[in-house]
Design a protein around this motif. Sequence first.
Motif, short mmCIF file in Angstrom:
data_model
loop_
_atom_site.label_atom_id
_atom_site.label_comp_id
_atom_site.label_asym_id
_atom_site.label_seq_id
_atom_site.Cartn_x
_atom_site.Cartn_y
_atom_site.Cartn_z
N VAL A 233 0.83 -1.21 0.00
CA VAL A 233 0.00 0.00 0.00
C VAL A 233 0.86 1.26 0.00
N MET A 234 1.88 1.32 0.83
CA MET A 234 2.73 2.51 0.88
C MET A 234 3.49 2.69 -0.43
N ASN A 235 3.95 1.60 -1.02
CA ASN A 235 4.64 1.67 -2.29
C ASN A 235 3.70 2.18 -3.38
N ALA A 236 2.47 1.67 -3.39
CA ALA A 236 1.48 2.09 -4.38
C ALA A 236 1.11 3.56 -4.17
N LEU A 237 0.98 3.96 -2.92
CA LEU A 237 0.65 5.36 -2.62
C LEU A 237 1.77 6.29 -3.07
N THR A 238 3.00 5.86 -2.88
CA THR A 238 4.15 6.64 -3.34
C THR A 238 4.11 6.80 -4.86
N GLY A 239 3.78 5.72 -5.56
CA GLY A 239 3.65 5.80 -7.02
C GLY A 239 2.55 6.75 -7.45
N PHE A 240 1.43 6.72 -6.73
CA PHE A 240 0.31 7.62 -7.03
C PHE A 240 0.74 9.07 -6.84
N VAL A 241 1.34 9.36 -5.70
CA VAL A 241 1.77 10.74 -5.40
C VAL A 241 2.84 11.19 -6.39
N ALA A 242 3.79 10.33 -6.70
CA ALA A 242 4.85 10.68 -7.65
C ALA A 242 4.26 10.99 -9.03
N THR A 243 3.24 10.24 -9.42
CA THR A 243 2.58 10.49 -10.71
C THR A 243 1.92 11.87 -10.71
N ILE A 244 1.26 12.22 -9.60
CA ILE A 244 0.59 13.51 -9.49
C ILE A 244 1.62 14.66 -9.51
N VAL A 245 2.67 14.52 -8.73
CA VAL A 245 3.69 15.58 -8.65
C VAL A 245 4.38 15.76 -10.00
N THR A 246 4.77 14.65 -10.62
CA THR A 246 5.40 14.71 -11.94
C THR A 246 4.44 15.33 -12.95
N GLY A 247 3.18 14.95 -12.85
CA GLY A 247 2.17 15.50 -13.75
C GLY A 247 1.99 17.00 -13.57
N LEU A 248 1.98 17.46 -12.33
CA LEU A 248 1.84 18.90 -12.09
C LEU A 248 3.02 19.68 -12.65
N ILE A 249 4.22 19.26 -12.31
CA ILE A 249 5.42 19.96 -12.77
C ILE A 249 5.50 19.93 -14.30
N SER A 250 5.26 18.76 -14.87
CA SER A 250 5.32 18.63 -16.33
C SER A 250 4.23 19.47 -17.00
N SER A 251 3.03 19.45 -16.45
CA SER A 251 1.92 20.20 -17.04
C SER A 251 2.16 21.70 -16.99
N LEU A 252 2.74 22.17 -15.90
CA LEU A 252 3.06 23.59 -15.80
C LEU A 252 4.01 24.02 -16.93
N ILE A 253 4.95 23.16 -17.26
CA ILE A 253 5.91 23.47 -18.32
C ILE A 253 5.30 23.23 -19.70
N ILE A 254 4.70 22.08 -19.90
CA ILE A 254 4.13 21.73 -21.20
C ILE A 254 3.05 22.73 -21.62
N ALA A 255 2.18 23.12 -20.68
CA ALA A 255 1.08 24.04 -20.99
C ALA A 255 1.60 25.41 -21.46
N ALA A 256 2.80 25.76 -21.08
CA ALA A 256 3.37 27.03 -21.54
C ALA A 256 3.71 26.98 -23.03
N PHE A 257 3.93 25.80 -23.56
CA PHE A 257 4.32 25.64 -24.94
C PHE A 257 3.22 25.09 -25.84
N VAL A 258 2.35 24.27 -25.28
CA VAL A 258 1.28 23.66 -26.06
C VAL A 258 0.01 24.45 -25.77
N ARG A 259 -0.27 25.41 -26.70
CA ARG A 259 -1.38 26.34 -26.47
C ARG A 259 -2.21 26.52 -27.72
N ARG A 260 -3.32 27.23 -27.52
CA ARG A 260 -4.19 27.58 -28.66
C ARG A 260 -3.38 28.33 -29.70
N LYS A 261 -3.73 28.07 -30.93
CA LYS A 261 -3.03 28.78 -32.03
C LYS A 261 -3.91 29.89 -32.54
#
Length: 158
Positions: free
Chosen positions: A130-158
């Motif tokens: 459970v703790m290992n799975a929870l760590t994976g869940f949280v890591a996915t969310i954190v990586t997603g947030l950081i990545s999305s903040l960067i990606i969204a700056a470049f992938v935008r409406r044209k």
Amino acid sequence: MNPIVRAGVLLGVLCGAWMFVVGFTGWYRDEVMQNMFFLVVLIEIAVLVGGLRQTAATRGYGGQVGAGMLISIIAGVIIFGASILFTAVVFPDYFNELRAIQTEMLRHQGRGEEEIANMMAATAPMQTPVMNALTGFVATIVTGLISSLIIAAFVRRK
């Protein structure tokens, strides 16, 4: 299917599948090859780029970050389940094997037995399915947030 849901499911399935590749190849038993697991970060970034490209036409920056977070949450739920399956069912000795490998690595570093015992005791609470799975869940969310903040700056409406 909604592009956010599709990307989230794809990300969860790909990361879960990669976890099992690392398991079935035995790479998790090799101190160098263990690092292959972290390819999941590149998988997440690639899927987020693809998913956010699909939502860019209808969303601004904040909406894109939100879409990336939703993708990551959906994936995180799938990854949580895959991790439980991996460590509790398919590889039930996973944590025992990791502890043995970590103990040997610490001995090779010249650590004393008492120090090794203390270090292993400190990490033991995290070495459950459970703790290992929870760590994976949280890591996915954190990586997603950081990545999305960067990606969204470049992938935008044209």
